[in-house]
Design an enzyme around this catalytic site. Structure first.
Site, PDB file in Angstrom:
ATOM      1  N   LYS A  79      42.266  11.072  40.205  1.00 38.93           N
ATOM      2  CA  LYS A  79      42.170  11.957  39.041  1.00 38.93           C
ATOM      3  C   LYS A  79      40.880  11.667  38.312  1.00 38.93           C
ATOM      4  CE  LYS A  79      44.111  14.931  36.213  1.00 38.93           C
ATOM      5  NZ  LYS A  79      42.838  15.662  36.175  1.00 38.93           N
ATOM      6  N   LYS A 103      41.752   3.260  33.596  1.00 39.78           N
ATOM      7  CA  LYS A 103      42.342   3.989  32.459  1.00 39.78           C
ATOM      8  C   LYS A 103      43.790   4.425  32.757  1.00 39.78           C
ATOM      9  CE  LYS A 103      39.239   6.712  30.875  1.00 39.78           C
ATOM     10  NZ  LYS A 103      38.361   7.889  30.734  1.00 39.78           N
ATOM     11  N   LYS A 115      35.852  10.757  40.154  1.00 40.80           N
ATOM     12  CA  LYS A 115      34.955  11.477  39.249  1.00 40.80           C
ATOM     13  C   LYS A 115      34.028  12.344  40.085  1.00 40.80           C
ATOM     14  CE  LYS A 115      34.227  11.684  34.778  1.00 40.80           C
ATOM     15  NZ  LYS A 115      35.226  11.508  33.705  1.00 40.80           N
ATOM     16  N   THR A 199      42.072  14.215  24.263  1.00 42.19           N
ATOM     17  CA  THR A 199      41.251  13.002  24.299  1.00 42.19           C
ATOM     18  C   THR A 199      41.103  12.452  22.883  1.00 42.19           C
ATOM     19  OG1 THR A 199      40.088  13.871  26.197  1.00 42.19           O
ATOM     20  CG2 THR A 199      38.981  12.106  24.992  1.00 42.19           C
ATOM     21  N   ASN A 230      33.611  18.560  23.053  1.00 42.85           N
ATOM     22  CA  ASN A 230      35.073  18.566  23.064  1.00 42.85           C
ATOM     23  C   ASN A 230      35.627  17.332  22.338  1.00 42.85           C
ATOM     24  OD1 ASN A 230      37.686  17.491  24.278  1.00 42.85           O
ATOM     25  ND2 ASN A 230      37.760  19.597  24.957  1.00 42.85           N
ATOM     26  N   SER A 370      46.299  15.606  30.935  1.00 39.95           N
ATOM     27  CA  SER A 370      45.998  16.182  32.255  1.00 39.95           C
ATOM     28  C   SER A 370      47.157  15.899  33.217  1.00 39.95           C
ATOM     29  CB  SER A 370      44.714  15.583  32.823  1.00 39.95           C
ATOM     30  OG  SER A 370      43.596  16.328  32.422  1.00 39.95           O
TER      31      SER A 370
HETATM   32  P1  NAD Z   1      30.930  17.897  25.857  1.00 40.59           P
HETATM   33  O1  NAD Z   1      30.000  18.412  26.878  1.00 40.59           O
HETATM   34  O2  NAD Z   1      31.976  18.809  25.327  1.00 40.59           O
HETATM   35  O3  NAD Z   1      30.121  17.304  24.603  1.00 40.59           O
HETATM   36  C1  NAD Z   1      29.103  16.354  24.728  1.00 40.59           C
HETATM   37  C2  NAD Z   1      28.453  16.256  23.364  1.00 40.59           C
HETATM   38  O4  NAD Z   1      27.543  15.145  23.352  1.00 40.59           O
HETATM   39  C3  NAD Z   1      27.633  17.483  22.989  1.00 40.59           C
HETATM   40  O5  NAD Z   1      27.838  17.752  21.617  1.00 40.59           O
HETATM   41  C4  NAD Z   1      26.193  17.027  23.218  1.00 40.59           C
HETATM   42  O6  NAD Z   1      25.263  17.739  22.418  1.00 40.59           O
HETATM   43  C5  NAD Z   1      26.310  15.585  22.791  1.00 40.59           C
HETATM   44  N1  NAD Z   1      25.253  14.707  23.282  1.00 40.59           N
HETATM   45  C6  NAD Z   1      24.708  14.643  24.510  1.00 40.59           C
HETATM   46  N2  NAD Z   1      23.761  13.691  24.532  1.00 40.59           N
HETATM   47  C7  NAD Z   1      23.719  13.143  23.285  1.00 40.59           C
HETATM   48  C8  NAD Z   1      22.969  12.106  22.686  1.00 40.59           C
HETATM   49  N3  NAD Z   1      22.050  11.443  23.364  1.00 40.59           N
HETATM   50  N4  NAD Z   1      23.209  11.815  21.379  1.00 40.59           N
HETATM   51  C9  NAD Z   1      24.134  12.493  20.677  1.00 40.59           C
HETATM   52  N5  NAD Z   1      24.887  13.460  21.202  1.00 40.59           N
HETATM   53  C10 NAD Z   1      24.675  13.787  22.488  1.00 40.59           C
HETATM   54  O7  NAD Z   1      31.571  16.585  26.519  1.00 40.59           O
HETATM   55  P2  NAD Z   1      32.941  15.887  26.135  1.00 40.59           P
HETATM   56  O8  NAD Z   1      33.980  16.406  27.039  1.00 40.59           O
HETATM   57  O9  NAD Z   1      33.131  15.909  24.675  1.00 40.59           O
HETATM   58  O10 NAD Z   1      32.633  14.405  26.634  1.00 40.59           O
HETATM   59  C11 NAD Z   1      31.968  13.466  25.799  1.00 40.59           C
HETATM   60  C12 NAD Z   1      32.279  12.076  26.311  1.00 40.59           C
HETATM   61  O11 NAD Z   1      33.691  11.887  26.301  1.00 40.59           O
HETATM   62  C13 NAD Z   1      31.842  11.799  27.742  1.00 40.59           C
HETATM   63  O12 NAD Z   1      31.479  10.453  27.872  1.00 40.59           O
HETATM   64  C14 NAD Z   1      33.096  12.041  28.538  1.00 40.59           C
HETATM   65  O13 NAD Z   1      33.096  11.361  29.781  1.00 40.59           O
HETATM   66  C15 NAD Z   1      34.121  11.489  27.581  1.00 40.59           C
HETATM   67  N6  NAD Z   1      35.470  11.953  27.826  1.00 40.59           N
HETATM   68  C16 NAD Z   1      35.785  13.268  27.704  1.00 40.59           C
HETATM   69  C17 NAD Z   1      37.078  13.668  27.980  1.00 40.59           C
HETATM   70  C18 NAD Z   1      37.509  15.110  27.820  1.00 40.59           C
HETATM   71  O14 NAD Z   1      38.700  15.364  27.961  1.00 40.59           O
HETATM   72  N7  NAD Z   1      36.621  16.035  27.524  1.00 40.59           N
HETATM   73  C19 NAD Z   1      38.046  12.737  28.365  1.00 40.59           C
HETATM   74  C20 NAD Z   1      37.703  11.398  28.441  1.00 40.59           C
HETATM   75  C21 NAD Z   1      36.404  11.020  28.176  1.00 40.59           C
END
Ligand code: NAD
Length: 435
Positions: A79, A103, A115, A199, A230, A370
């Site tokens: 996953k 996790k 991944k 999340t 997100n 999920s």
């Molecule tokens: P997303 O694409 O929705 O958002 C990413 C955000 O980070 C955007 O606002 C972008 O502008 C910003 N960003 C990118 N580079 C940056 C920087 N250098 N400084 C500041 N902001 C920056 O992605 P997401 O789904 O929110 O994921 C964000 C993190 O959370 C990732 O590490 C992802 O692996 C982790 N994560 C997400 C989920 C999920 O369900 N979406 C679950 C577990 C972990």
């Protein structure tokens, strides 16, 4: 020394995968993990690299590179999310896949870790090109995914629409509806209630337990959030609703600091309109929120060093490093992003008594819901938002209590304790299966 670290010299910077292995090794030593289990977990079980030809709007064909790493499935199907990013590489995907295995062990859900990633700047693609790329990637990895085999989900720069295209393409290839091939879908095609906020909600449940135990008042607790996608935008909203004071936010282009507080809904609307949070609330030369709070623009580097109580990292990996950890002023760090703190930074934060709520616990709400989505798809029976939320809360609070108890038992950090929780479960499963 584990073979994955063989080529490492003291002066070479560690790759993200090597960081992940180093984190595991610390916990493995504390809990005396069976050595061959550590060796097995140091190597992903399958690594795919695929080429994805896409017919561009110009008529030319462009070939993109994609990856899928299946780290370990001893506790259940693989996953893990799919990342569309111009700088994604195999080492990063390997690290992210291993964190997924860990996790799922931390929150004790019967899934393994994987991944995926595609090297692409999504902002340069039309909607038609993005769909073509997504469907091409799905065809390339289709023999290796499926509800019982490997179930992708959204990650950085992928979203429910992209998940719907994956479910559709895979179902067409199978000749039947196989919506459970992917999670994070829109509700209309087998998505789960609560997945979008899961999340962040999971992280908030853990944070609330800690705040409650320490007797802190949310109203006096100032929060700075890096990343406004997100994870970041949802956590801003949820913390605001829970009474916390959000004073700083940022995205990839920069950040905004408002001492008097930011209203996340205003910021979300403003980002939609202006494209970046740093451009929000402009009134002449002054920056003010609609509530009249004075604000100023900050760089991403400054944002991490702001005076606050909680720093939420919800952007990308390697944000708090040995170079800036010493200047972090927060009392707690909530890691919603994967791998935002390097092992060297962890040591510095520990010496400064900054409590780090590690990614493998803090952001596990995403994979938990999920898992609920997969269960609902396979049963073709759907739960209410309240049911999802209750089950999520029970899992997150119980995982937090277990990790907290292990950190006291082993006199170690929450990250080491979370690894210990997962490694014990993985060890038990591997030994029971005769590995
Ligand atoms: P997303 O694409 O929705 O958002 C990413 C955000 O980070 C955007 O606002 C972008 O502008 C910003 N960003 C990118 N580079 C940056 C920087 N250098 N400084 C500041 N902001 C920056 O992605 P997401 O789904 O929110 O994921 C964000 C993190 O959370 C990732 O590490 C992802 O692996 C982790 N994560 C997400 C989920 C999920 O369900 N979406 C679950 C577990 C972990």
């Amino acid at each position: 020394m584990i073979s994955a670290l063989k080529h490492l010299t003291p002066s070479s910077p560690m790759s993200l995968f090597e960081n992940t292995i180093a984190q595991m090794q610390k916990a493995a030593k504390l809990m005396q993990l069976t050595p061959h289990i550590e060796e097995l977990l140091s190597h992903p079980q399958r690594i795919l690299e695929v080429s994805i030809p896409v017919k561009m709007d110009s008529g030319a064909t462009k070939v993109f590179r994609g990856f899928r790493v299946q780290h370990n499935n001893v506790r259940g199907p693989y996953k893990g999310g799919i990342r569309f990013h111009p700088e994604v590489d195999m080492e990063e995907v390997k690290a992210l896949s291993m964190w997924m295995t860990i996790k799922c062990g931390v929150v004790n859900i019967p899934l393994g870790g994987a991944k995926g990633g595609v090297i692409v700047d999504h902002t340069q693609l039309s909607a038609r090109e993005l769909e073509g790329l997504t469907r091409g990637y799905t065809r390339a990895i289709a023999p290796f995914i499926g509800p019982e085999q490997d179930v992708p989900a959204p990650d950085v720069y992928t979203n429910p629409q992209i998940m719907a295209w994956i479910a559709d393409e895979y179902s067409m290839l199978q000749g039947r509806n196989k919506l459970g091939v992917v999670t994070g879908k829109p509700l209309a095609v087998g998505g789960s209630e609560g997945r979008n906020e899961a999340t962040s909600q999971g992280g908030v449940y853990v944070l609330q337990e800690i705040v409650k135990n320490l007797g802190l008042n949310p109203k006096e607790t100032r929060v700075v959030i890096q990343g406004f996608g997100n994870a970041g935008a949802n956590v801003a909203n949820l913390l605001d609703q829970a009474g916390f004071k959000v004073i700083g936010i940022s995205d990839s282009k920069g950040g905004l600091y408002c001492e008097g507080g930011i209203h996340p809904q205003e910021a979300i609307a403003c980002k939609r309109e202006k494209g970046e949070v740093g451009e929000c609330f402009v009134a002449g030369m002054e920056y003010t929120t609609n509530a009249g709070n004075a604000c100023r623009k900050v760089t991403n580097a400054e944002l991490l060093e702001l005076e606050c109580d909680i720093l939420v990292l919800s952007a990308l990996e390697n944000q708090v490093t040995k170079d800036n950890a010493d200047r972090v002023k927060a009392k707690f760090i909530l890691e919603l992003a994967n791998g935002p703190t390097t092992p060297e930074a962890d040591e510095i934060l520990k010496a400064k008594n900054i409590l780090v709520i590690p990614d493998i616990l803090a952001n596990a709400g995403g994979v938990t819901v999920s898992y609920f989505e997969l269960v609902q798809n396979e049963a073709n029976f759907y739960w209410s938002a309240e049911e999802v939320d209750q089950r999520l809360k029970a899992i997150m609070v119980s995982a937090w209590q277990h990790v907290d108890q292990l950190s006291k038992q082993y006199h170690c950090t929450l990250r080491e304790a979370a690894f210990i929780a997962a490694l014990k479960r993985l060890e038990e499963a591997m030994l029971a299966r005769g590995m």
